[in-house]
Design an enzyme around this catalytic site. Structure first.
Site, PDB file in Angstrom:
ATOM      1  N   ASP A  21      72.702 -27.604 129.038  1.00 38.98           N
ATOM      2  CA  ASP A  21      71.103 -27.593 128.075  1.00 38.98           C
ATOM      3  C   ASP A  21      71.572 -28.106 127.118  1.00 38.98           C
ATOM      4  O   ASP A  21      72.805 -28.329 126.527  1.00 38.98           O
ATOM      5  CB  ASP A  21      70.733 -26.112 127.916  1.00 38.98           C
ATOM      6  CG  ASP A  21      69.605 -25.912 125.998  1.00 38.98           C
ATOM      7  OD1 ASP A  21      69.357 -27.295 126.140  1.00 38.98           O
ATOM      8  OD2 ASP A  21      70.312 -25.340 125.754  1.00 38.98           O
ATOM      9  N   ASN A  23      70.172 -28.650 124.313  1.00 37.26           N
ATOM     10  CA  ASN A  23      68.991 -28.348 122.786  1.00 37.26           C
ATOM     11  C   ASN A  23      69.626 -26.778 122.036  1.00 37.26           C
ATOM     12  O   ASN A  23      68.774 -27.034 121.282  1.00 37.26           O
ATOM     13  CB  ASN A  23      67.861 -29.123 123.059  1.00 37.26           C
ATOM     14  CG  ASN A  23      66.618 -28.492 123.036  1.00 37.26           C
ATOM     15  OD1 ASN A  23      67.207 -27.592 124.469  1.00 37.26           O
ATOM     16  ND2 ASN A  23      65.840 -28.644 124.155  1.00 37.26           N
ATOM     17  N   ASP A  25      67.777 -24.546 123.312  1.00 36.37           N
ATOM     18  CA  ASP A  25      67.235 -24.062 123.763  1.00 36.37           C
ATOM     19  C   ASP A  25      67.651 -22.685 125.081  1.00 36.37           C
ATOM     20  O   ASP A  25      66.469 -21.840 125.399  1.00 36.37           O
ATOM     21  CB  ASP A  25      65.523 -24.083 123.668  1.00 36.37           C
ATOM     22  CG  ASP A  25      65.536 -25.377 125.029  1.00 36.37           C
ATOM     23  OD1 ASP A  25      65.756 -25.228 126.229  1.00 36.37           O
ATOM     24  OD2 ASP A  25      64.501 -26.269 125.693  1.00 36.37           O
ATOM     25  N   ASP A  29      68.101 -29.749 130.427  1.00 33.50           N
ATOM     26  CA  ASP A  29      67.072 -30.464 130.907  1.00 33.50           C
ATOM     27  C   ASP A  29      67.664 -31.477 131.373  1.00 33.50           C
ATOM     28  O   ASP A  29      68.928 -31.782 131.732  1.00 33.50           O
ATOM     29  CB  ASP A  29      67.029 -30.162 129.236  1.00 33.50           C
ATOM     30  CG  ASP A  29      68.032 -30.272 128.220  1.00 33.50           C
ATOM     31  OD1 ASP A  29      68.994 -31.338 128.814  1.00 33.50           O
ATOM     32  OD2 ASP A  29      67.912 -29.674 127.520  1.00 33.50           O
ATOM     33  N   ASP A 199      59.361 -30.580 149.486  1.00 34.06           N
ATOM     34  CA  ASP A 199      59.968 -28.917 149.479  1.00 34.06           C
ATOM     35  C   ASP A 199      58.133 -28.827 151.193  1.00 34.06           C
ATOM     36  O   ASP A 199      57.522 -29.297 151.163  1.00 34.06           O
ATOM     37  CB  ASP A 199      58.981 -28.779 148.609  1.00 34.06           C
ATOM     38  CG  ASP A 199      58.848 -27.502 148.261  1.00 34.06           C
ATOM     39  OD1 ASP A 199      60.139 -27.240 148.091  1.00 34.06           O
ATOM     40  OD2 ASP A 199      57.727 -26.991 148.198  1.00 34.06           O
ATOM     41  N   ASP A 329      67.738 -22.323 147.133  1.00 34.11           N
ATOM     42  CA  ASP A 329      67.564 -21.056 148.017  1.00 34.11           C
ATOM     43  C   ASP A 329      68.358 -20.139 148.468  1.00 34.11           C
ATOM     44  O   ASP A 329      68.225 -19.336 149.639  1.00 34.11           O
ATOM     45  CB  ASP A 329      66.224 -21.398 149.582  1.00 34.11           C
ATOM     46  CG  ASP A 329      65.235 -22.186 148.079  1.00 34.11           C
ATOM     47  OD1 ASP A 329      64.562 -21.576 147.157  1.00 34.11           O
ATOM     48  OD2 ASP A 329      64.540 -23.176 149.046  1.00 34.11           O
TER      49      ASP A 329
HETATM   50  O1  TEU Z   1      60.977 -23.303 150.223  1.00 39.40           O
HETATM   51  C1  TEU Z   1      60.220 -23.429 151.787  1.00 39.40           C
HETATM   52  C2  TEU Z   1      60.273 -22.101 152.131  1.00 39.40           C
HETATM   53  O2  TEU Z   1      60.031 -21.960 153.481  1.00 39.40           O
HETATM   54  C3  TEU Z   1      61.292 -20.803 151.023  1.00 39.40           C
HETATM   55  O3  TEU Z   1      60.401 -20.379 150.927  1.00 39.40           O
HETATM   56  C4  TEU Z   1      62.518 -20.477 152.507  1.00 39.40           C
HETATM   57  O4  TEU Z   1      61.775 -19.443 153.592  1.00 39.40           O
HETATM   58  C5  TEU Z   1      62.803 -19.111 151.957  1.00 39.40           C
HETATM   59  O5  TEU Z   1      63.824 -19.885 150.745  1.00 39.40           O
HETATM   60  C6  TEU Z   1      64.589 -19.011 152.239  1.00 39.40           C
HETATM   61  O6  TEU Z   1      65.137 -18.038 152.024  1.00 39.40           O
HETATM   62  C7  TEU Z   1      60.541 -24.507 149.143  1.00 39.40           C
HETATM   63  C8  TEU Z   1      61.926 -24.441 148.306  1.00 39.40           C
HETATM   64  O7  TEU Z   1      63.122 -24.905 148.169  1.00 39.40           O
HETATM   65  C9  TEU Z   1      61.662 -22.483 147.269  1.00 39.40           C
HETATM   66  O8  TEU Z   1      62.070 -23.363 146.353  1.00 39.40           O
HETATM   67  C10 TEU Z   1      59.875 -22.771 146.953  1.00 39.40           C
HETATM   68  O9  TEU Z   1      59.646 -21.621 146.579  1.00 39.40           O
HETATM   69  C11 TEU Z   1      59.517 -23.005 147.760  1.00 39.40           C
HETATM   70  O10 TEU Z   1      59.337 -23.956 148.975  1.00 39.40           O
HETATM   71  C12 TEU Z   1      57.743 -23.477 147.503  1.00 39.40           C
HETATM   72  O11 TEU Z   1      57.585 -24.520 147.322  1.00 39.40           O
HETATM   73 CA    CA Z   2      67.101 -27.384 126.706  1.00 42.98          CA
END
Ligand code: TEU
Ligand code: CA
Length: 556
Positions: A21, A23, A25, A29, A199, A329
């Protein structure tokens, strides 16, 4: 033979909200990222993947985008982004953005227009369907719980969402949607970014029969992921992106491809595939015995190792995988893949040795290079992530005690990786001068970049050594472009493989004793030590004795 420009690169994932970060907040960023470019260059990574920085209501931490052409004010401005692209280039680094086009935010003007006028142009940007018997059109359960269908106010029309209800899925069957997305992708590539991480890309193609799926939950619902069609028809969408955007820009693309059969990876990766490379999640999903975390089996070393071997062998020389131990994730790797109490320097660097030298592109997640651990979450209310909240309630519904449900969530929560990056032992770990949006891990005084650098056995120094080994002209041919072959499979607690030269008879053995006590391995070939996380080899009468979590890299 010429190789694609990205093949010998190493990648680093930045989760902007929690990186640095600038700034005060409390939110990381883009100027914060800029201030750490030298740190990243020094580590030896060349591709930087930024999790989403687009304008977003942040229901799913930026994976719900309300404007594909902007930067969320909490992350900075478009000028900041342009500076970042330029400054990265100056250091021979490449920026890769997150492409989230399976869905957008319910605040995106397209969805707002669709709600206003369901019959109009934007109504066809989404999947709108009549309900059935006063309920949703089918029994599909969204990734974060609840139905995949949410009613539009005052009608029997429902819209479809794979993830949260604030993330309506885009209708890729509509050629206009595809045109919009391709235009946007080219706009970013023209700006000078080098590619995208795609994604949830496997979710793009729906089973248009919208039939009920086999129930896998007591409420009669079926996980939406089960309904991803087995057909190959997703190819038309992905080939359009490749043909119109990625190929003309010579872009680097990495697909987040969950749940495809091993024999389909050739369709997604490799010279004729849709993407440059795809993540290998095979080893992360070992032991998943049902849709809920509380159903997952405990860690099984051999099943895990065999999953790595299987995907490496399956990819062969044809598909170049992207190898991860962590991402935003997943839990932190020392907490997840090492038995409790074994998250020592040796354990952590053993994991690094095993994964950075696999065939493919290593992806390092922020903080992994200093051995960051899972967060501390005293109560269920301390979780931010909506999937963790759902999993907690699912565990309670299944009859687990609150304590047991918490234990499950602490092990699996996506929030484990989302706590702020630990730069120093000072206030808020040097992440912010203000109040961090998410609490810093209480272990920050022990685990942070400064403290790690001051140690004679620095985790980051070890990562650096492995990354520079991959780039060493003497070993690049083997460690980047060479083949993969499992070794010592029959040995308990040994995780080992050969990297083989393209032509020469030379081989590199990556050998790790993944356990406590001592291990003893026959080794008669003469060798040169390229790396060793224990600082000393004990070899006698053709047998190598390895200490607990000792990992060695030997040129044979
Ligand atoms: O993840 C896709 C996804 O299939 C995940 O939900 C996965 O099943 C899970 O995290 C396994 O632990 C992507 C992104 O990486 C995730 O952060 C998003 O929430 C998701 O897409 C929706 O955009
Ligand atoms: Ca910031």
């Amino acid at each position: 033979m010429t190789h694609p420009w990205w093949q010998n690169k190493a990648a680093y994932q930045i989760y902007p909200k929690s990186f640095c970060d600038s700034n005060g907040d409390g939110i990381g960023d883009i100027p914060g990222i800029l201030s750490k470019l030298d740190y990243l260059q020094d580590l030896g990574v060349d591709i930087l993947w930024l999790s989403p920085v687009y304008p977003s209501p942040m229901v799913d931490q930026g994976y719900d985008i309300s404007d594909y052409y902007g930067i969320d004010p909490c992350f900075g401005t478009m000028e900041d982004m342009d500076t970042l692209i330029r400054e990265a280039k100056r250091r021979n680094m490449h920026l890769v953005m997150d492409l989230v086009v399976n869905h957008c935010s319910d605040q995106h003007p397209w969805f707002q227009a669709a709600v206003q006028n369901r019959e109009g142009k934007y109504g066809h940007y989404f999947y709108l369907k009549e309900g059935r018997n006063g309920g949703p059109p089918n029994n599909w359960r969204a990734e974060f719980g609840g139905s995949c269908w949410t009613p539009l106010p005052g009608s029997n029309l429902y819209y479809f969402h794979t993830f949260a209800k604030e993330q309506p899925d885009l209708n890729w069957e509509n050629p206009e949607v595809r045109r919009e997305i391709c235009g946007m992708v080219n706009w970013w590539l023209d700006k000078g970014i080098s590619g995208f991480r795609l994604d949830a890309i496997i979710n793009l193609k729906k089973d248009l029969s919208w039939r009920d799926g086999p129930a896998d939950s007591p409420d009669g619902t079926c996980a939406v992921s089960k309904m991803l069609p087995q057909t190959t028809k997703i190819g038309a969408f992905l080939n359009q992106l490749k043909r119109e955007c990625f190929f003309p820009h010579d872009a680097f693309t990495v697909g987040e491809v969950f749940s495809i059969a091993q024999d389909r990876i050739f369709e997604f990766g490799g010279p004729s595939g849709y993407f440059s490379t795809l993540f290998d999640f095979g080893h992360c999903t070992v032991g998943r015995a049902g849709p809920y975390w509380h159903q997952y089996k405990s860690f099984d070393f051999q099943a895990w190792r065999d999953a790595v071997f299987q995907s490496q062998q399956n990819a062969g020389d044809h598909v170049f995988l992207s190898n991860i131990l962590e991402n935003h994730d997943q839990p932190r790797c020392p907490s997840f893949f090492l038995p409790e109490g074994d998250d020592s320097y040796e354990g952590i660097t053993a994991l690094a040795t095993l994964f950075l030298l696999l065939r493919g592109i290593p992806f390092i997640y922020q903080g992994q290079e200093i051995g960051m651990r899972n967060g501390a979450f005293p109560t269920a209310d301390d979780f931010e992530d909506l999937s963790t909240r759902e999993q907690y309630h699912a565990a309670l519904r299944a009859g687990l005690t609150p304590q047991a449900a918490m234990a499950v969530c602490r092990r699996h929560s996506r929030d484990n990786a989302r706590t702020p990056m630990q730069w120093t032992g000072g206030k808020h770990a040097g992440f912010t001068s203000g109040v961090p949006w998410f609490p810093v891990n209480p272990n920050y005084q022990e685990i942070n970049v400064e403290a790690d650098a001051a140690r004679s056995r620095s985790v980051r120094e070890y990562y650096k050594r492995l990354l520079s080994l991959r780039k060493d002209p003497a070993w690049e041919n083997i460690l980047v472009y060479g083949g993969f072959q499992p070794a010592f499979c029959e040995e308990e607690n040994i995780f080992a493989y050969y990297r083989t030269g393209e032509s020469s008879g030379k081989r590199v053995l990556v050998l790790c004793h993944y356990g406590r006590g001592m291990a003893d391995i026959p080794l008669t070939d003469p060798f040169l030590v390229l790396a060793d996380n224990c600082g000393g080899l004990d070899i006698q009468a053709g047998r190598l004795r390895l200490k607990a979590y000792q990992a060695v890299v030997l040129a044979l």
